[in-house]
Scaffold this motif. Structure first.
Motif: not given
Length: 578
Positions: A527-531
């Motif tokens: 799971f990649v949390v990215a802005h």
């Protein structure tokens, strides 16, 4: 103290022997006076007729036994007290580590640190100093009163007349001292919290030139502590002064009455001497009891704060006993399903964060979570790590409710690489090995090579033994990130969480970190949390979250092609219109 009760009772026996022989001193001193008056010899119970020299030798032996008893009791009580405190510190710290995230969301770090340090230090004084003193004074008080009664019942009655007044005063003042003591400890924790926060954010303090502001903030808290402490001190001083005045007033009456008895021939000089000395023992014990009572009230306040932590409910690390699937496999496959999950933080029950979230990640799939700040991305990862459980719906892992797995085992199947990596203040080797305590040097070095960290580590004179400083301050952001990736690689998780892992790096560091992340993600559900959307173009699946809901799902190309989609809007803000 229960595990050390054998040593405790041995110390208590030594204290009782020493104090008991101390009570013999007035008896022999009175005998010396009577022997001097009666021609150099007097009779004593059990000892018979003794000369002045024999009485003096007996006194010397008594003093020696008293000293030996005091030495052994002091040593035993110190051993018991320090051992019990070491256990208490470990128990309190262990309980803190086992508490759920909901607890830490409602407490400040400085307050908790104060309970482990300041409050237990307060208890230390009671166990090592006050407790032995209290036991000794009980022997002096009880034994002294008994021996006084055998000397003169009328004088004993006069002396005991002051006790009800002293007991009433102790109860009255004790309640107030306990309340002030707890309040003082609370104010002290507040000031320590400010110190902890300031030192943790010292770079921000200095960059904003806010040293004076922080000093004023601490001074305000410090003065609040001082005000409560002084108020408690005034009550304590009044209590001690009243106690001493009442006590020595009683002794004065006893001496006056005893002098009249001696003049009338009802007492001998030796008996009066013995009575006066025993009265001094009793008076000293009662005076000491006043200060000990005050100290105990302070300790009770500190003890209550520590017990609050020890009574908190800890995280449950066991699987439900009635769950037929309670046994866990050797390793997770990595399938994750958020099934209509809703959630709000316990500290903000009226502000829902997630609403009916539906999201599926197949084993080995890379899922990106994107959306505006505050949309609920990091909350999803917190639920995945089971820092919290859903209020509604279910989190399924490999088809089973996440709560059916033992908590520690489940978290050992996961790894987190956060945006702001906080390393521990030891060596690089220790920080990498944190992913798998006990790992050998070869495994640590292999993980560092995969994380593109080995070369920069070996550029340091101490290599893997290099100390990283508090929170890793001696390393750059890119170096800290690669250490965190090496730690995750060493752990070999089935599920990986990357929370903005490259957002604050320069281009060269980002390239090295991204290359290491690509290796880390191979074969793992990620799971990649990215802005920064440029970092997630190659993921298998993108979930766009807004207002706590999954509003779009798809690949980068699919979402970019939707004319009115949130992802397309976010993409155009970062890359310009397509």
């Amino acid at each position: 103290m229960r595990p050390y009760r054998g040593r405790f009772f041995a110390g208590l026996a030594a204290l009782f022997i020493g104090a008991s022989f101390g009570l013999v001193f007035p008896l022999l001193a009175g005998a010396l006076i009577d022997a001097a008056i009666n021609g150099g010899r007097t009779s004593l119970p059990l000892l018979g007729s003794l000369t002045i020299n024999q009485i003096a030798i007996t006194l010397a032996v008594t003093i020696g036994i008293q000293a030996a008893g005091s030495f052994n009791s002091a040593l035993s009580f110190s051993h018991v007290g320090q051992s019990a405190l070491a256990d208490l510190r470990s128990a309190t710290y262990g309980r803190l580590l086992a508490l759920p995230m909901t607890f830490f969301g409602q407490r400040r770090v400085g307050e908790l640190a104060s309970r482990v340090s300041t409050d237990i230090a307060q208890i230390e004084g009671a166990l090592i100093d006050s407790l032995p003193q209290a036991c000794r004074q009980v022997v002096f008080l009880g034994g002294g009163l008994a021996l006084i009664a055998t000397t003169s019942l009328p004088l004993t009655a006069v002396m005991l007349g002051t006790l009800p007044l002293l007991i009433a005063a102790a109860v009255f003042f004790g309640r107030r001292l306990r309340r002030f003591s707890r309040e003082t400890q609370d104010r002290l924790a507040d000031s320590q919290t400010i110190v902890e926060e300031t030192l943790q954010a010292i770079a921000s303090v200095k960059s904003f030139a806010n040293e004076r502001f922080e000093l004023e903030r601490y001074s305000t808290a410090n003065h609040a502590t001082l005000a409560v402490a002084l108020q408690a001190a005034r009550w304590r001083a009044v209590f001690v002064a009243f106690f001493i005045a009442a006590l020595f007033g009683g002794i004065l009456i006893v001496l006056w009455y005893g002098a009249l008895q001696l003049q009338a021939g009802a007492l001998t000089g030796g008996e009066l001497t013995r009575f006066v000395l025993y009265t001094t023992f009793v008076g000293g014990a009662m005076a000491q009891s006043a200060e000990l009572f005050s100290q105990v009230q302070k300790t009770v306040g500190a003890t209550q704060r520590v017990r609050e932590i020890l009574r908190e409910s800890v995280e449950d690390n066991s699987a439900p006993a009635n769950d037929p699937n309670a046994t866990q496999p050797e390793r997770l496959r990595g399938e994750v399903t958020f099934d209509r999950v809703s959630f709000c933080y316990p500290a903000r029950p009226d502000a829902p964060v997630l609403h009916d979230v539906e999201l599926v990640a197949r084993p080995g799939e890379r899922i990106a979570l994107v959306g505006p700040s505050g949309a609920g991305k990091s909350t999803l990862t917190a639920l995945l790590l089971r820092f919290y459980d859903p209020d509604a719906g279910a989190l399924l892992i490999d088809g089973r409710d996440a709560r059916s797995y033992p908590l520690h085992w489940l978290r050992n199947q996961m790894a987190l690489v956060p945006q702001d990596v906080l390393l521990f203040g030891g060596s690089i080797r220790e920080n990498i090995a944190y992913g798998r305590p006990g790992a050998g040097d070869q495994a640590i070095e292999a993980a560092a090579r995969q994380a593109n960290a080995h070369d920069f580590i070996m550029s340091f004179p101490e290599g893997y033994a290099t100390l990283v400083g508090d929170r890793g301050i001696k390393l750059s952001g890119g170096q800290r990130q690669r250490i965190a990736i090496a730690r995750a690689l060493l752990k070999n998780p089935a599920i990986l969480i990357l929370d903005e892992a490259t957002s604050s790096l320069d281009s060269e560091s980002e390239r090295l970190v991204q290359d290491a992340l690509d290796r880390l993600m191979e074969g793992r559900t990620t799971f990649v949390v990215a802005h920064r959307l440029a970092t997630i173009r190659d993921v298998d699946h993108i979930a766009v979250i807004d207002g706590g809901r999954v509003v779009e799902t798809g690949t980068h190309d699919e979402l970019s092609a939707r004319p009115d989609g949130l992802y397309r809007r976010l993409s155009s803000l970062q890359f310009g219109p397509s």
